[in-house]
Structure formats: structure tokens, C-alpha cells
Write a protein that holds these residues in place. Structure first.
Motif, PDB file in Angstrom:
ATOM      1  N   HIS A   1     -12.555   3.751   5.459  1.00 49.84           N
ATOM      2  CA  HIS A   1     -11.344   4.125   4.724  1.00 49.84           C
ATOM      3  C   HIS A   1     -11.509   4.311   3.214  1.00 49.84           C
ATOM      4  CE1 HIS A   1      -8.755   3.593   8.211  1.00 49.84           C
ATOM      5  NE2 HIS A   1      -9.368   2.456   8.471  1.00 49.84           N
ATOM      6  N   ALA A   2     -12.610   3.881   2.628  1.00 45.27           N
ATOM      7  CA  ALA A   2     -12.734   3.922   1.167  1.00 45.27           C
ATOM      8  C   ALA A   2     -12.571   5.329   0.608  1.00 45.27           C
ATOM      9  CB  ALA A   2     -14.075   3.327   0.733  1.00 45.27           C
ATOM     10  N   GLY A   3     -13.178   6.309   1.258  1.00 44.55           N
ATOM     11  CA  GLY A   3     -13.077   7.680   0.755  1.00 44.55           C
ATOM     12  C   GLY A   3     -11.649   8.171   0.679  1.00 44.55           C
TER      13      GLY A   3
ATOM     14  N   MET B   1     -18.222  -0.129  -1.974  1.00 40.15           N
ATOM     15  CA  MET B   1     -17.750   1.178  -1.504  1.00 40.15           C
ATOM     16  C   MET B   1     -17.056   1.953  -2.615  1.00 40.15           C
ATOM     17  SD  MET B   1     -18.707   2.014   1.487  1.00 40.15           S
ATOM     18  CE  MET B   1     -17.673   3.487   1.541  1.00 40.15           C
ATOM     19  N   ALA B   2     -16.490   1.263  -3.587  1.00 40.79           N
ATOM     20  CA  ALA B   2     -15.833   1.929  -4.717  1.00 40.79           C
ATOM     21  C   ALA B   2     -16.833   2.447  -5.736  1.00 40.79           C
ATOM     22  CB  ALA B   2     -14.857   0.977  -5.397  1.00 40.79           C
TER      23      ALA B   2
ATOM     24  N   CYS C   1     -16.637  -4.816   6.477  1.00 47.36           N
ATOM     25  CA  CYS C   1     -17.608  -3.780   6.102  1.00 47.36           C
ATOM     26  C   CYS C   1     -17.269  -2.464   6.788  1.00 47.36           C
ATOM     27  CB  CYS C   1     -19.022  -4.226   6.481  1.00 47.36           C
ATOM     28  SG  CYS C   1     -19.685  -5.576   5.478  1.00 47.36           S
ATOM     29  N   GLU C   2     -16.991  -2.534   8.077  1.00 46.51           N
ATOM     30  CA  GLU C   2     -16.652  -1.325   8.827  1.00 46.51           C
ATOM     31  C   GLU C   2     -15.336  -0.718   8.352  1.00 46.51           C
ATOM     32  OE1 GLU C   2     -18.773  -2.696  13.034  1.00 46.51           O
ATOM     33  OE2 GLU C   2     -16.655  -3.122  12.659  1.00 46.51           O
TER      34      GLU C   2
ATOM     35  N   LEU D   1      -8.370  -6.785  -0.354  1.00 45.31           N
ATOM     36  CA  LEU D   1      -8.249  -6.129   0.948  1.00 45.31           C
ATOM     37  C   LEU D   1      -7.294  -4.936   0.928  1.00 45.31           C
ATOM     38  CD1 LEU D   1      -8.271  -9.332   3.209  1.00 45.31           C
ATOM     39  CD2 LEU D   1     -10.205  -7.874   2.564  1.00 45.31           C
ATOM     40  N   SER D   2      -7.354  -4.151   1.991  1.00 45.56           N
ATOM     41  CA  SER D   2      -6.542  -2.972   2.186  1.00 45.56           C
ATOM     42  C   SER D   2      -6.731  -1.979   1.024  1.00 45.56           C
ATOM     43  CB  SER D   2      -5.068  -3.360   2.358  1.00 45.56           C
ATOM     44  OG  SER D   2      -4.294  -2.267   2.788  1.00 45.56           O
ATOM     45  N   ARG D   3      -5.802  -1.053   0.867  1.00 43.62           N
ATOM     46  CA  ARG D   3      -5.866  -0.065  -0.218  1.00 43.62           C
ATOM     47  C   ARG D   3      -5.732  -0.719  -1.599  1.00 43.62           C
ATOM     48  NH1 ARG D   3      -4.528   5.598  -0.159  1.00 43.62           N
ATOM     49  NH2 ARG D   3      -3.760   5.285   1.972  1.00 43.62           N
TER      50      ARG D   3
END
Length: 439
Positions: free
Chosen positions: A73-75, A122-123, A67-68, A410-412
Motif C-alpha cells: 500500500h505504500a505507493g 517504504m517511505a 511488512c506485507e 500504522l495505516s495511511r
């Protein structure tokens, strides 16, 4: 079910327009709730599927981490990407798809869900969860936590539905995509239904990960890793080491030291923090594992230690005298059984490691990692770990090849699976009046 989908679609029309800072504030609050309630949540996991309490606590902590991670990083991951072309301006805009259905298994009842939910929310997507029936308490609690964190009703919903209703849900136009973690059989069925309805899918299915021990491996460093790789979560993990492949020159020493460590595993009450090997999740799963073991023995395999099963209890088991065709080497084994194969040399070991229809991950133990790095092409797997067990990490893409599935979590790459990567091309003869369209 249809009402839940309508709520999701209605909420999506608002949620998609929130900014990343607003979403991140809620995601950080969700992480705080997970940390604050981790003992109670861990006990719920252990009560429902038998994971040891220490492993359950670690699972909740990992959910808070993901979550953190995406809150932070989502933005950046989803900001507009400028591409140089003949246009006045051209860029890629990342936009959410809408309602995504997650069909999840029981073995990591919180983590499997959160590694989907954190990037999806987050997306700007909204989520629907169809969880395994033996972890219904976990499924309901996850939806409750997300709402407690401040996410509006409809952002994430748990659906208590059967396979037939799941199939009906996939047909609905307002459902945009499906992600599945589970068996090969489950993945095939759901992917077929989704494909028929032209729905995007991500499949994280079974694995038969090789744990390769080359002659130059440092046994002092990797024996504990080998035991954890096979017996964590009582061996009920898609990324657990399922096949131990050891060079002949080091085979006897590895086997003896591996055996000694496995014999130190303490079976008992999974609520007891001293227990290191809990029960299996269901009796039918233990019986299926016993059948795989028996068929392997009938083909010449020998049980070195363990092998006994009673209801959900299955002894930690090591099996020798296996071949590449032994069922334990060919099939996914979901439980505390470790076949150990003797390879003639390093070439033979790496060849056997790649001889599988699965492709989730592989571990190679060696003092010469550079040699393995030059041979990464030999492993079709989604992950290669050198001197470490295969594991998921929010910072790294996770997923497989072959019958282990497709797509990445996960990740980008994970946050971009359920995104419309929209090409925008603008050609004018003058400067644009406003360049604040970028996000």
C-alpha cells in the motif's frame, strides 16, 4: 554513533531515489525471512523478556504482516495528490525526511520496531534503532534480518548506546526525526530534547485503558476477551485493559466469571506452549507493581485472588473495592493486576472511563453499539473498541492523546508522519510540455 549517522545519511541520498516497487520487493523478502525463522526469533524474544512462546510466535507473524501491508500500500498512500486551485497544476508531493531515530521498549521487542521500520523504509527514510538494553539480542537480530533481506548497509542500523549518547544523537543536524514508544517519563525527556533541536517527534506512551462492561453486555462473548485484554503479555502492554468498570447490576456475575477464567491461567515456563502466563520481564518491574498494589490496599482496595510476587513471578491478581482515586485506577499498571470498579449505571461507567490523564484506548461492551457510536465524543482516546479488546492493526491508525502521547503509527497516517508533504503550484499561460512529473 556519529559514523552510523553518517552511513545513514549517505545511504538516504541513494535510497530516497529508489521506486516503490524496488522497496516493496525487499519488504516482501523481509516478511518471508520473518515467517521462515519465526520459531527461532520467537525463542529469542522469550529468552530475553519472558513472553510466552505462543505470544512470541504471534508477534513475529504480525511483523511479517506489517511488512506485507506497507509493501502493498505504500505507493498508493504516498502518490502525488492533485489539488484543484487557480494554478495550471497544483499537487502535494510526498518526500522522505531522512534519518529517523526509533527509541523502543522491551515489551514487544520486534513488533514495536517493525511497525516503525516498515512504513519508514517504504517511505524512503532510513532508520536508526536505540532499543531497550534487556533485549539487545532482538535489537541486533532485527538489523541483521533487514540486511539479509537485501536492504543496503545504512538503511537500518541498531545502535548500542546509552541515554546520554541518544541525547547527543538527537542534536545532530543529519538526524531528522524521533519516534518513541515507552513510558510517559521517557517520552517527556526525549521530546524535550527533540523539541529544543526542532526535530519532529511521534510519541506512543503509556495507557490506562478502561474496559467498560455495561448492563446489557453479553458475558458469554466478552469474558475471554476481558481476560486476554488484561493478562496478555503478562499484562505488560500499553494497550492492555488496566481498569475494569462494570455496571452494578451485572457486577457480581461478571466478577465471578472473570475470576473463574483468571484462575485457569497456567503459570510456568514461558517456553512451554501450555503456559498462558509467563514471568514479568524484570524483577524491578514486578516490585514496582507490588508497590502499586500495596498502596492501593492501604487505601481500602481488597485482593480477591493473587497478589503474591517473587522476583519476576507475579500472580494473576484481581482487586475489588477500588475508587477512582485508587493508585491502580489512576496510574498505569504494567503487569497482571486487574482492578474491578463497580459503577452505579451506564452514565457513571462512561464518566469513570473518561476520568484519566491517559488517552490510548477504551473498550465498551454492550449489545447496543449504536448508542455508544452516538457518544464517541465522550472518549478522548485515540481508539474506541466496542465488544473487542484494544489492539493495533496495520490497517488502522494507532496512537493516543493526553499523556499517552501524540502522532499516529500504522495505516495511511502512520507512513505520513515522517514525510515532507510538499506543496507544488505551477501557473503558466500554456499547457505543460511534460506531465510525467507525477508519481
Amino acid at each position: 554513533m556519529l559514523q552510523a549517522l553518517q552511513r545513514a545519511d549517505d545511504r538516504f541520498n541513494f535510497w530516497r531515489h529508489t521506486n516503490f516497487d524496488e522497496r516493496a520487493d525487499l519488504m516482501y523478502q523481509l516478511a518471508r525471512l520473518l515467517k521462515k525463522q519465526k520459531r527461532a526469533l520467537a525463542e529469542l524474544i522469550t529468552q530475553e523478556m519472558g513472553k510466552t512462546i505462543n505470544e512470541s510466535v504471534a508477534e513475529i507473524e504480525k511483523c511479517a504482516w506489517v511488512c506485507e501491508y506497507y509493501a502493498e500500500h505504500a505507493g498508493d498512500f504516498l502518490k502525488d495528490r492533485i489539488i484543484s486551485t487557480d494554478a495550471q497544476t497544483s499537487f502535494i508531493r510526498h518526500e522522505p525526511m531522512g534519518a529517523v531515530l526509533a527509541v523502543m521498549p522491551w515489551n514487544y521487542p520486534f513488533w514495536q520496531v517493525f511497525r516503525f521500520a516498515a512504513p519508514a523504509l517504504m517511505a524512503g527514510n532510513v532508520g536508526l534503532l536505540k532499543h531497550a538494553s534487556n533485549v539487545t539480542g532482538c535489537a541486533l537480530k532485527i538489523a541483521e534480518l533487514i540486511q539479509q533481506a537485501g536492504f543496503e548497509e545504512g538503511c537500518f542500523q541498531t545502535l548500542l548506546i546509552d541515554h546520554d549518547l541518544t541525547a547527543e544523537l538527537i542534536k545532530q543536524p543529519k538526524l531528522k526525526a524521533v519516534t518513541v514508544t515507552g513510558s510517559e517519563a521517557a517520552g517527556r525527556k526525549i521530546a524535550a530534547k527533540a523539541g529544543k533541536n526542532l526535530k519532529k517527534t511521534v510519541l506512543e506512551l503509556g495507557g490506562s485503558n478502561a474496559f467498560v462492561v455495561l448492563a446489557d453486555a453479553n458475558l458469554d462473548n466478552i469474558i475471554n476477551t476481558a481476560v486476554t485484554a488484561r493478562f496478555q503479555n503478562t499484562g505488560q502492554s500499553c494497550i492492555a485493559a488496566k481498569r475494569f468498570i462494570v455496571e452494578a447490576s451485572i457486577y457480581d456475575e461478571f466478577l465471578e466469571r472473570f475470576k473463574n477464567k483468571v484462575e485457569q491461567l497456567k503459570c510456568g515456563d514461558p517456553m512451554d506452549e501450555a503456559t498462558s502466563l509467563g514471568p514479568m520481564a524484570r524483577a524491578d518491574l514486578a516490585e514496582e507493581l507490588a508497590d502499586q498494589l500495596q498502596r492501593s490496599v492501604q487505601q481500602g482496595a481488597k485482593i480477591l485472588i493473587g497478589g503474591e510476587q517473587s522476583k519476576t513471578r507475579f500472580q494473576a491478581t484481581i482487586v475489588t473495592n477500588v475508587t477512582v482515586n485508587t493508585p491502580l485506577m489512576q496510574e498505569e499498571t504494567f503487569g497482571p493486576v486487574a482492578p474491578v470498579f463497580k459503577a452505579k449505571d451506564d452514565e457513571h461507567a462512561l464518566k469513570v472511563a473518561a476520568a484519566t490523564r491517559y488517552g490510548l484506548g477504551v473498550t465498551v461492551c454492550t449489545r447496543d453499539p449504536e448508542t455508544i457510536l452516538k457518544q464517541l465524543h465522550r472518549f478522548p482516546d485515540g481508539a474506541v473498541f466496542i465488544n473487542e479488546l484494544v489492539k493495533s492493526d496495520p490497517r488502522l491508525p494507532f496512537g493516543g492523546t493526553g499523556i499517552s502521547g501524540y502522532g499516529r503509527e500504522l495505516s495511511r497516517p502512520g507512513i505520513k508522519e515522517f514525510i515532507n508533504q510538499k506543496t507544488v503550484y505551477v501557473k503558466t499561460g500554456q499547457r505543460l510540455r511534460n506531465d510525467n512529473f507525477m508519481v
